[in-house]
Write an enzyme that holds these catalytic residues in place. Structure first.
Site, PDB file in Angstrom:
ATOM      1  N   GLU A   1       9.560  16.156  15.074  1.00  0.00           N
ATOM      2  CA  GLU A   1      10.036  15.885  13.714  1.00  0.00           C
ATOM      3  C   GLU A   1       9.343  16.866  12.768  1.00  0.00           C
ATOM      4  O   GLU A   1       8.121  16.901  12.682  1.00  0.00           O
ATOM      5  CB  GLU A   1       9.682  14.447  13.330  1.00  0.00           C
ATOM      6  CG  GLU A   1      10.171  14.084  11.938  1.00  0.00           C
ATOM      7  CD  GLU A   1       9.938  12.609  11.597  1.00  0.00           C
ATOM      8  OE1 GLU A   1       8.817  12.124  11.791  1.00  0.00           O
ATOM      9  OE2 GLU A   1      10.890  11.966  11.131  1.00  0.00           O
TER      10      GLU A   1
ATOM     11  N   LYS B   1       0.864  -1.175   0.000  1.00  0.00           N
ATOM     12  CA  LYS B   1       0.000   0.000   0.000  1.00  0.00           C
ATOM     13  C   LYS B   1       0.903   1.228   0.000  1.00  0.00           C
ATOM     14  O   LYS B   1       1.453   1.614   1.030  1.00  0.00           O
ATOM     15  CB  LYS B   1      -0.887  -0.018   1.244  1.00  0.00           C
ATOM     16  CG  LYS B   1      -2.215   0.698   1.126  1.00  0.00           C
ATOM     17  CD  LYS B   1      -2.168   2.185   0.897  1.00  0.00           C
ATOM     18  CE  LYS B   1      -1.841   3.033   2.089  1.00  0.00           C
ATOM     19  NZ  LYS B   1      -1.660   4.467   1.742  1.00  0.00           N
TER      20      LYS B   1
ATOM     21  N   GLU C   1       9.044   1.295  11.320  1.00  0.00           N
ATOM     22  CA  GLU C   1      10.140   2.255  11.171  1.00  0.00           C
ATOM     23  C   GLU C   1       9.494   3.628  11.196  1.00  0.00           C
ATOM     24  O   GLU C   1       8.811   4.006  10.254  1.00  0.00           O
ATOM     25  CB  GLU C   1      10.898   1.971   9.874  1.00  0.00           C
ATOM     26  CG  GLU C   1      12.304   2.507   9.902  1.00  0.00           C
ATOM     27  CD  GLU C   1      12.403   3.858   9.271  1.00  0.00           C
ATOM     28  OE1 GLU C   1      12.271   4.853  10.022  1.00  0.00           O
ATOM     29  OE2 GLU C   1      12.578   3.938   8.058  1.00  0.00           O
TER      30      GLU C   1
ATOM     31  N   CYS D   1      13.670  10.280   7.154  1.00  0.00           N
ATOM     32  CA  CYS D   1      13.410   9.883   8.544  1.00  0.00           C
ATOM     33  C   CYS D   1      14.664  10.045   9.395  1.00  0.00           C
ATOM     34  O   CYS D   1      14.573  10.380  10.564  1.00  0.00           O
ATOM     35  CB  CYS D   1      12.861   8.466   8.608  1.00  0.00           C
ATOM     36  SG  CYS D   1      13.653   7.313   7.505  1.00  0.00           S
TER      37      CYS D   1
HETATM   38  P1  NAP Z   1       1.939   8.576   7.635  1.00  0.00           P
HETATM   39  O1  NAP Z   1       0.722   9.384   7.748  1.00  0.00           O
HETATM   40  O2  NAP Z   1       2.477   7.874   8.819  1.00  0.00           O
HETATM   41  O3  NAP Z   1       1.683   7.526   6.464  1.00  0.00           O
HETATM   42  C1  NAP Z   1       2.552   6.471   6.104  1.00  0.00           C
HETATM   43  C2  NAP Z   1       1.735   5.423   5.375  1.00  0.00           C
HETATM   44  O4  NAP Z   1       0.744   4.900   6.264  1.00  0.00           O
HETATM   45  C3  NAP Z   1       0.965   5.972   4.190  1.00  0.00           C
HETATM   46  O5  NAP Z   1       0.913   4.986   3.184  1.00  0.00           O
HETATM   47  C4  NAP Z   1      -0.397   6.231   4.792  1.00  0.00           C
HETATM   48  O6  NAP Z   1      -1.431   6.332   3.846  1.00  0.00           O
HETATM   49  C5  NAP Z   1      -0.544   5.037   5.690  1.00  0.00           C
HETATM   50  N1  NAP Z   1      -1.526   5.191   6.766  1.00  0.00           N
HETATM   51  C6  NAP Z   1      -2.014   6.332   7.302  1.00  0.00           C
HETATM   52  N2  NAP Z   1      -2.922   6.049   8.270  1.00  0.00           N
HETATM   53  C7  NAP Z   1      -3.013   4.701   8.342  1.00  0.00           C
HETATM   54  C8  NAP Z   1      -3.773   3.793   9.147  1.00  0.00           C
HETATM   55  N3  NAP Z   1      -4.642   4.214  10.079  1.00  0.00           N
HETATM   56  N4  NAP Z   1      -3.618   2.467   8.950  1.00  0.00           N
HETATM   57  C9  NAP Z   1      -2.757   2.014   8.037  1.00  0.00           C
HETATM   58  N5  NAP Z   1      -2.018   2.818   7.241  1.00  0.00           N
HETATM   59  C10 NAP Z   1      -2.131   4.153   7.389  1.00  0.00           C
HETATM   60  O7  NAP Z   1       3.090   9.409   7.067  1.00  0.00           O
HETATM   61  P2  NAP Z   1       2.978  10.460   5.884  1.00  0.00           P
HETATM   62  O8  NAP Z   1       1.576  10.933   5.639  1.00  0.00           O
HETATM   63  O9  NAP Z   1       3.691   9.848   4.773  1.00  0.00           O
HETATM   64  O10 NAP Z   1       3.784  11.642   6.537  1.00  0.00           O
HETATM   65  C11 NAP Z   1       3.328  12.281   7.725  1.00  0.00           C
HETATM   66  C12 NAP Z   1       4.463  12.473   8.703  1.00  0.00           C
HETATM   67  O11 NAP Z   1       5.064  11.207   9.003  1.00  0.00           O
HETATM   68  C13 NAP Z   1       5.613  13.292   8.164  1.00  0.00           C
HETATM   69  O12 NAP Z   1       5.398  14.651   8.295  1.00  0.00           O
HETATM   70  C14 NAP Z   1       6.766  12.759   8.996  1.00  0.00           C
HETATM   71  O13 NAP Z   1       6.839  13.409  10.234  1.00  0.00           O
HETATM   72  C15 NAP Z   1       6.449  11.327   9.208  1.00  0.00           C
HETATM   73  N6  NAP Z   1       7.149  10.421   8.280  1.00  0.00           N
HETATM   74  C16 NAP Z   1       8.159   9.656   8.746  1.00  0.00           C
HETATM   75  C17 NAP Z   1       8.829   8.805   7.887  1.00  0.00           C
HETATM   76  C18 NAP Z   1       9.929   7.915   8.328  1.00  0.00           C
HETATM   77  O14 NAP Z   1      10.578   7.320   7.486  1.00  0.00           O
HETATM   78  N7  NAP Z   1      10.172   7.756   9.602  1.00  0.00           N
HETATM   79  C19 NAP Z   1       8.491   8.749   6.547  1.00  0.00           C
HETATM   80  C20 NAP Z   1       7.442   9.546   6.091  1.00  0.00           C
HETATM   81  C21 NAP Z   1       6.774  10.362   6.983  1.00  0.00           C
HETATM   82  P3  NAP Z   1      -1.789   7.807   3.255  1.00  0.00           P
HETATM   83  O15 NAP Z   1      -0.677   8.173   2.378  1.00  0.00           O
HETATM   84  O16 NAP Z   1      -3.058   7.601   2.512  1.00  0.00           O
HETATM   85  O17 NAP Z   1      -1.929   8.725   4.428  1.00  0.00           O
END
Ligand code: NAP
Ligand code: MG
Length: 477
Positions: A381, A173, A248, A282
C-alpha cells in the site's frame, strides 16, 4: 479552533502541560499547538466515559431521545459545514470540495444512525419447551475509537455515530497530524445536549495515548482504522483484556477494466479511483488491471488525463490534487516511486515531488505501466497518488491477479457484460466491489475488509450490531 482535550464536556490542557504542533501540509506553516494526551489523560477520559455509561442520565435515556440528540448534533454540524471543511483542508491538505463532501457525509452518517435508535429492537426465538426466549442487543460499553489522518472527521463519524446510537460512550483518539475537526465535535455534541462523558476526544500520539486506550481495562471495545502493522499491534495489546475489535486496515485494491467496458467511463473511473483524496484512501484503486486488447489505448488516455491533473492550492476551486498530508508521507510516496523505477516499471506520467507557490508536500499524479505482480509497487500500500497498471488476457487471469494480495478491502469491475460483472464481483475476496463506478459510499452500505484488510464493519446495520452485546433471556412459562 479547539486545541485542548475534551473530557466530560469540559476543555482542559494535559496535566503534563505538553503540546504538539499541527502543520498545514500545503503551506508548511504551523496551524495549531494541541494538547498532548498521555496515559494519565486516557485514564481520566475512560473514567468519564465509564461513569456516563453507568449513569441514569445516559442509560436511562430512551432510544428515541438518544436519536433526537444525534439528529440535533447532525443539524449543528451541518450549520458549521463551511468552518469544518476549511479546517479539514488546512490540516489535511485535501481540496476544499473534498472536505465539504467529508463533512456532509458525516452529517448523513449521524442522521442515518439517529434514525436507527428507535428501530433497532430485539426478537423472540422459537425454542423447544415452555419458555418465552428473547434476544436483547445491549450496548457494549465504553468504546475507544482510533482513527487515521486521511478522512479525519468522516472516519471518526463512522465510529462515533453507531457507537452512540447503540448506547455506548466514546473516547476518540484522532491521528497526530489531524486532530482539529475531531476536537471541534466536542462543542457540537455538548451543544446538542449529550451528557458529560458520552463523547470525549483525546488528542495525542499512538504510541502513548493510543496504546493506553487499547490496554485500558475500562474500555470494552476498540474500533480502529489505519495501517495493517498498527492493527496487528492493537490485536496483541487488546488480548490481555479480551477487548472486542473492529479493524479497518490497509488495501491494495484492484480496479479491473475488461475489453467490453465503456472505455471512456472506465478511464475516468481509474483516474478517480486512484487520485481522489491524493490516493490517501484505504480503498484506492491502486492496481489497475487491464485486458491486453485495450491496454495501450487505456494507458494512453489515462496518461493524457493524468498530465493535466496538476497539484494545486487546496482552496482553489479548480484544484483536484491537494498536498500529501505530511513531509514524512511525501517521502514515503517518493521512495515507492523510486522503487517502481528501480524494479523496471515504466513511468508514463508524473513521478516527482512538487510545490505550489514554492511550498508544500505535493506529489505529481503518477502512473506506472508494465508492472509485474511481484514488484513492490504492485504489492504494498503506497497511500499516495501512484497507480500501477498490469495486463491480463482473460477473466480467469483477471480474478487470480485481483486476489493475489494479502489485502481484500475493495475492488472495481468495468464491463458491459452483466453476467461477467456479477461473476467477478462474487469471485473477488474483498468487502466492497464497485461495478462500472468507483469510490461510492453510503451510511447504509457496510464497509470493511477481508484478509489482512481487517474484520468487523463500519457503516450499515452491521456496524451498529458491532457496538452491542447479544443477550438471550429465558422466561419459564
Ligand atoms: P497508523 O500509523 O496506523 O495510525 C492510525 C491511528 O492509530 C493514528 O491515530 C495513530 O496515532 C494510532 N496509533 C499508532 N500506533 C498506535 C498504537 N501502538 N496503539 C494505538 N494506536 C496507535 O496510520 P497513519 O499513521 O495514519 O498512516 C500510516 C499508514 O497507514 C499509511 O501510509 C497507510 O498505508 C495506512 N493507512 C491506512 C488507512 C486505511 O483506512 N486503511 C488509513 C490511514 C493510513 P498517530 O497519529 O499518533 O500515529
Ligand atoms: Mg502514524
Amino acid at each position: 479552533m479547539r486545541t485542548d482535550l475534551f473530557i466530560g464536556n469540559a476543555w482542559a490542557p494535559a496535566a503534563s502541560g505538553r503540546r504538539f504542533d499541527v502543520i498545514n501540509p500545503a503551506t508548511e506553516e504551523v496551524l495549531a499547538s494541541v494538547a498532548e494526551g498521555d496515559a494519565t489523560v486516557i485514564d481520566r477520559a475512560v473514567d468519564a466515559a465509564r461513569a456516563c455509561f453507568e449513569s441514569a442520565e445516559w442509560r436511562g435515556l430512551s432510544a428515541r431521545k438518544r436519536g433526537a440528540l444525534l439528529f440535533k448534533a447532525a443539524d449543528l454540524l451541518a450549520a458549521r459545514l463551511p468552518e469544518m471543511a476549511e479546517l479539514e483542508t488546512r490540516q489535511n491538505g485535501k481540496p476544499l470540495f473534498e472536505s465539504k463532501i467529508d463533512v456532509s457525509s458525516t452529517v448523513e452518517t449521524l442522521r442515518y444512525y439517529a434514525g436507527w435508535c428507535d428501530k433497532f429492537g430485539g426478537e423472540t426465538v422459537p425454542v423447544d419447551g415452555n419458555f418465552l426466549t428473547y434476544i436483547r442487543h445491549e450496548p457494549i460499553g465504553v468504546v475507544g475509537a482510533i482513527v487515521p489522518w486521511n478522512f479525519p472527521l468522516n472516519i471518526a463519524g463512522w465510529k462515533f455515530a453507531p457507537a452512540l446510537a447503540a448506547g455506548c460512550t466514546v473516547v476518540l483518539k484522532p491521528a497526530s497530524e489531524t486532530p482539529l475537526t475531531a476536537l471541534l465535535m466536542g462543542d457540537i455534541f455538548a451543544e446538542a445536549g449529550l451528557p458529560a462523558g458520552a463523547f470525549n476526544v483525546v488528542s495525542g500520539h499512538g504510541s502513548t495515548a493510543g496504546s493506553a486506550l487499547v490496554r485500558h481495562p475500562g474500555v470494552d471495545k476498540i474500533s480502529f482504522t489505519g495501517s495493517t502493522a498498527v492493527g496487528q499491534r492493537i490485536m496483541r495489546d487488546a488480548a490481555d483484556t479480551v477487548k472486542r475489535l473492529t479493524l479497518e486496515l490497509g488495501g491494495k485494491s484492484p480496479n479491473i477494466i475488461f475489453d467490453d467496458a465503456d472505455l471512456a467511463a472506465a478511464v475516468r473511473g481509474a483516474q478517480n479511483g486512484i487520485f481522489y483524496g491524493k490516493g490517501e484512501v484505504c480503498a484506492a484503486g491502486s492496481r489497475l488491471l487491464v485486458h491486453r486488447k485495450v491496454k495501450d489505448q487505456v494507458v494512453e488516455q489515462l496518461a493524457e488525463r493524468t498530465k493535466t491533473l496538476l497539484p494545486g492550492d487546496p482552496f482553489d476551486k479548480k484544484t483536484r490534487l491537494g498536498a500529501i498530508v505530511s513531509r514524512q508521507q511525501q517521502e514515503s510516496v517518493l521512495q515507492y516511486i523510486a522503487t517502481g523505477n528501480a524494479e523496471g516499471a515504466s513511468l508514463v506520467a508524473g513521478g516527482k515531488a512538487a510545490t505550489v507557490n514554492g511550498k508544500g508536500y505535493f506529489v505529481e499524479a503518477t502512473v506506472f505501466d508494465g508492472v509485474k505482480p511481484e514488484m513492490t509497487i504492485a504489492r504494498e500500500e503506497i497511500f499516495g497518488p501512484v497507480l500501477a497498471v498490469l495486463g491480463f488476457d482473460d477473466e480467469e487471469e483477471a480474478v487470480a491477479l485481483a486476489n493475489q494480495s494479502m489485502y481484500g478491502l475493495a475492488a472495481g469491475v468495468w464491463s458491459r457484460d452483466i453476467g461477467r460483472a456479477h461473476r467477478v464481483a462474487h469471485a473477488i475476496r474483498a468487502g466492497t466491489v464497485w461495478v462500472n463506478t468507483y469510490n461510492m459510499y453510503d451510511p447504509a452500505a457496510p464497509f470493511g475488509g477481508f484478509k489482512a484488510s481487517g474484520f468487523g464493519r463500519d457503516l450499515g446495520r452491521a456496524a451498529l450490531e458491532g457496538y452491542t452485546e447479544t443477550k438471550s433471556v429465558w422466561i419459564a412459562l
